[in-house]
Structures are given as structure tokens and as C-alpha cells.
Design an enzyme around this catalytic site. Structure first.
Site, mmCIF file in Angstrom:
data_model
loop_
_atom_site.group_PDB
_atom_site.id
_atom_site.type_symbol
_atom_site.label_atom_id
_atom_site.label_comp_id
_atom_site.label_asym_id
_atom_site.label_seq_id
_atom_site.Cartn_x
_atom_site.Cartn_y
_atom_site.Cartn_z
ATOM 1 N N GLU A 128 4.758 3.366 -10.045
ATOM 2 C CA GLU A 128 6.463 2.950 -9.919
ATOM 3 C C GLU A 128 6.728 1.665 -10.922
ATOM 4 O O GLU A 128 7.856 1.153 -11.139
ATOM 5 C CB GLU A 128 6.618 2.585 -8.630
ATOM 6 C CG GLU A 128 6.629 4.238 -8.227
ATOM 7 C CD GLU A 128 6.920 3.747 -6.287
ATOM 8 O OE1 GLU A 128 7.389 2.609 -6.320
ATOM 9 O OE2 GLU A 128 7.401 4.546 -5.940
ATOM 10 N N ALA A 138 0.949 -1.349 0.186
ATOM 11 C CA ALA A 138 0.004 0.203 0.407
ATOM 12 C C ALA A 138 0.800 0.785 0.103
ATOM 13 O O ALA A 138 0.468 1.980 0.757
ATOM 14 C CB ALA A 138 -0.963 -0.303 0.969
ATOM 15 N N THR A 139 2.375 1.731 -0.427
ATOM 16 C CA THR A 139 2.511 2.491 0.039
ATOM 17 C C THR A 139 2.760 3.585 -1.476
ATOM 18 O O THR A 139 3.878 4.536 -1.198
ATOM 19 C CB THR A 139 4.419 2.402 0.172
ATOM 20 O OG1 THR A 139 4.545 0.925 -0.821
ATOM 21 C CG2 THR A 139 5.000 1.361 1.145
ATOM 22 N N ARG A 169 6.813 -2.724 2.580
ATOM 23 C CA ARG A 169 8.401 -2.694 3.273
ATOM 24 C C ARG A 169 9.006 -1.506 3.819
ATOM 25 O O ARG A 169 9.912 -0.826 4.636
ATOM 26 C CB ARG A 169 8.842 -3.410 2.382
ATOM 27 C CG ARG A 169 8.958 -4.691 1.346
ATOM 28 C CD ARG A 169 9.669 -5.513 0.875
ATOM 29 N NE ARG A 169 9.653 -4.644 -1.111
ATOM 30 C CZ ARG A 169 10.111 -3.443 -1.335
ATOM 31 N NH1 ARG A 169 11.494 -4.264 -0.671
ATOM 32 N NH2 ARG A 169 9.756 -3.381 -2.072
ATOM 33 N N TYR A 215 8.341 -13.427 -15.224
ATOM 34 C CA TYR A 215 6.678 -12.371 -14.540
ATOM 35 C C TYR A 215 4.910 -13.322 -15.234
ATOM 36 O O TYR A 215 4.236 -12.998 -14.467
ATOM 37 C CB TYR A 215 6.812 -10.947 -14.779
ATOM 38 C CG TYR A 215 5.837 -9.988 -14.674
ATOM 39 C CD1 TYR A 215 6.062 -9.896 -13.238
ATOM 40 C CD2 TYR A 215 5.120 -9.363 -15.836
ATOM 41 C CE1 TYR A 215 4.610 -8.796 -13.074
ATOM 42 C CE2 TYR A 215 3.694 -9.285 -15.163
ATOM 43 C CZ TYR A 215 3.666 -8.401 -14.003
ATOM 44 O OH TYR A 215 2.528 -7.493 -13.888
ATOM 45 N N SER A 273 -3.070 -9.291 -13.909
ATOM 46 C CA SER A 273 -2.323 -8.176 -15.129
ATOM 47 C C SER A 273 -2.690 -9.156 -16.206
ATOM 48 O O SER A 273 -2.795 -10.471 -16.907
ATOM 49 C CB SER A 273 -0.728 -8.185 -15.308
ATOM 50 O OG SER A 273 -0.120 -8.254 -16.023
ATOM 51 N N GLY A 331 1.271 3.609 -5.956
ATOM 52 C CA GLY A 331 0.660 2.915 -6.677
ATOM 53 C C GLY A 331 -0.821 2.482 -6.504
ATOM 54 O O GLY A 331 -1.736 3.310 -5.983
#
Length: 253
Positions: free
Chosen positions: A189, A10-11, A34, A153, A140, A13
């Protein structure tokens, strides 16, 4: 009574935008990440929203011991989770498989797959016991299509899709919803991380087109989370108008 939602990653984007819109629509928030300084900044913004309560937990979803310590024994006032948004995830590197950096693979697999599983394992039993809850896993377009330079990915996001489908089947008898949302290009980001801090390369990803923004995904997550009890949006694919597939996009000449 306000519901309780937990948003991992949640930091910034999508995670940050999702926490904000959920708070604005009646949820109390558990936010994780983090980066303690950035998480604190998000908490301060959330607390400006009327009556919102926030619990910030700093840990790395890749570390199961940290996950268990943070989430498996939540304070009683935070333990009845209504909504889990498994957002923490990343892409690192664009090399083909035969030239890739192994550590990049480890980071993606440990975060996108194992981290999602660790968090879900802590919180799902409570939902099963209460016979209600909703898990929204962030996938995604890479979970639906594979492309060069994205083998691992794409593999992790295909795994998110498969895990989510199985969880939906496993939890349906317990009244727990499971959903996935698969975005196309979202300007966050994400590309800066993928290109390991090379901002010029990151900017080129979105050059000449209008991408999605974090708020677009957050609004969709809110819609998914606020459907009536008898409605579950299993799988939502959301793309920019300018993007037709993982590799096909309209760009200004």
C-alpha cells in the site's frame, strides 16, 4: 517455548507478512495498528497457525500517550519481548520541499521517527533488564540515498539509520541486538498512501519491472531474527533485481 515478537503497523504489507512468517516459525505475536478491522482480520489469520497466541493492540504510534498505555504495562505473559519489529511508517506526497504540504511532513516525522522512538522507549528497558532481545527497524533505500520529491521522507529514513546505529552502540553492553533492513521498491500500500489514494499513479511506480513483495522482506526479517545469539545483521539493503538505486531501474519498453 514460543518467543514473543511485536510487529507495529501489522495491518497490511510488510507488517502483516512479517507477523505471518514469524507465527509460522514459532513466535507468539503482539500486533499493532490504527485500523481495528484490518488488525482483527490479521489476528484471525494468525490464530489459524498451530498454537499461536496473539495480542492485538489498536493505537497510533504517533501518540505517545497511546503508546505508553498500550505497551509500557503489558500483561505479564506478554511482557518478555524477544523481538521488536518497528515497521509502522509511511511516505506522503511527492512535492519538492518549497511546495510541500506541511501536514504531510508532520505525518512522516511523527510516524517514522517519533513513533519508532516512542515504541522503543517502552520496550527496550525490559530487554536491557533481561540482557537479551532484538530490535529490527525498517528503513529504506531512502535512508541511504536522497531523491527529488522525497526530501522529508528520505530525512526520516536517514534518521532511522542514525538512530539504529546509535542504539546498537548503546545496547551492545546489554546483549541486545539492533538491526536495520532497507528495502528498495516493495509493492504494498506504500505508493497508494504516498499518492494519497491515486491508484493509477501508484501502479506506475512498479510498471514495467518486477518489484519486491512484502513476503520477500518478511523472509529476510525472519532470517535476521533467527541467527545464532553471537550473530547480528546490523544493516541489510535489499533491492529488486530490476532496481539498482533509488532512481535507476530497468523497465520493459
Amino acid at each position: 517455548m514460543r518467543k514473543i515478537a511485536i510487529v507495529t503497523g501489522a495491518t497490511s504489507g510488510i507488517g502483516e507478512a512479517t507477523a505471518m512468517i514469524l507465527a509460522q516459525n514459532g513466535f507468539n505475536l503482539i500486533i499493532t495498528g490504527r485500523r481495528s478491522d484490518k488488525l482483527k482480520a490479521v489476528e484471525e489469520e494468525l490464530l489459524k497457525i498451530d498454537d499461536t497466541k496473539v495480542l492485538s493492540l489498536v493505537f497510533d504510534v504517533r501518540n505517545n500517550e497511546e503508546v505508553q498505555k498500550a505497551l509500557c504495562n503489558l500483561p505479564s505473559e506478554w511482557s518478555n519481548i524477544d523481538l521488536l519489529v518497528n515497521n509502522a511508517g509511511l511516505a506522503v506526497g511527492t512535492e519538492p520541499a518549497h511546495e510541500a504540504v506541511i501536514d504531510d511532513w508532520e505525518r512522516m516525522i511523527d510516524t517514522n521517527v517519533k513513533g519508532l522512538l516512542y515504541v522503543s522507549r517502552c520496550l527496550t528497558p525490559g530487554m536491557v533488564e533481561r540482557k537479551k532481545g532484538h530490535i529490527i527497524n525498517i528503513s529504506s533505500i531512502a535512508g541511504k540515498e536522497s531523491y527529488p520529491g522525497g526530501s522529508v521522507y528520505c530525512g526520516t529514513k536517514h534518521a532511522v539509520s542514525a538512530i539504529s546505529k546509535a542504539m546498537r552502540i548503546e545496547l551492545v553492553q546489554h546483549g541486545v541486538k539492533v538491526s536495520t533492513i532497507a528495502p528498495g521498491m516493495v509493492e504494498t500500500e506504500f505508493s497508494v498512501v504516498r499518492f494519497k489514494g491515486d491508484e493509477s499513479k501508484a501502479e506506475n511506480v512498479y510498471k514495467g519491472l518486477t518489484p519486491l513483495y512484502a513476503e520477500d522482506i518478511a523472509e529476510t526479517i525472519l532470517f535476521m531474527a533467527t541467527r545464532p545469539a553471537h550473530v547480528n545483521l546490523d544493516d541489510v539493503l535489499i533491492m529488486p533485481t530490476d532496481q539498482a538505486s533509488a532512481r535507476d531501474a530497468r523497465r520493459d519498453q
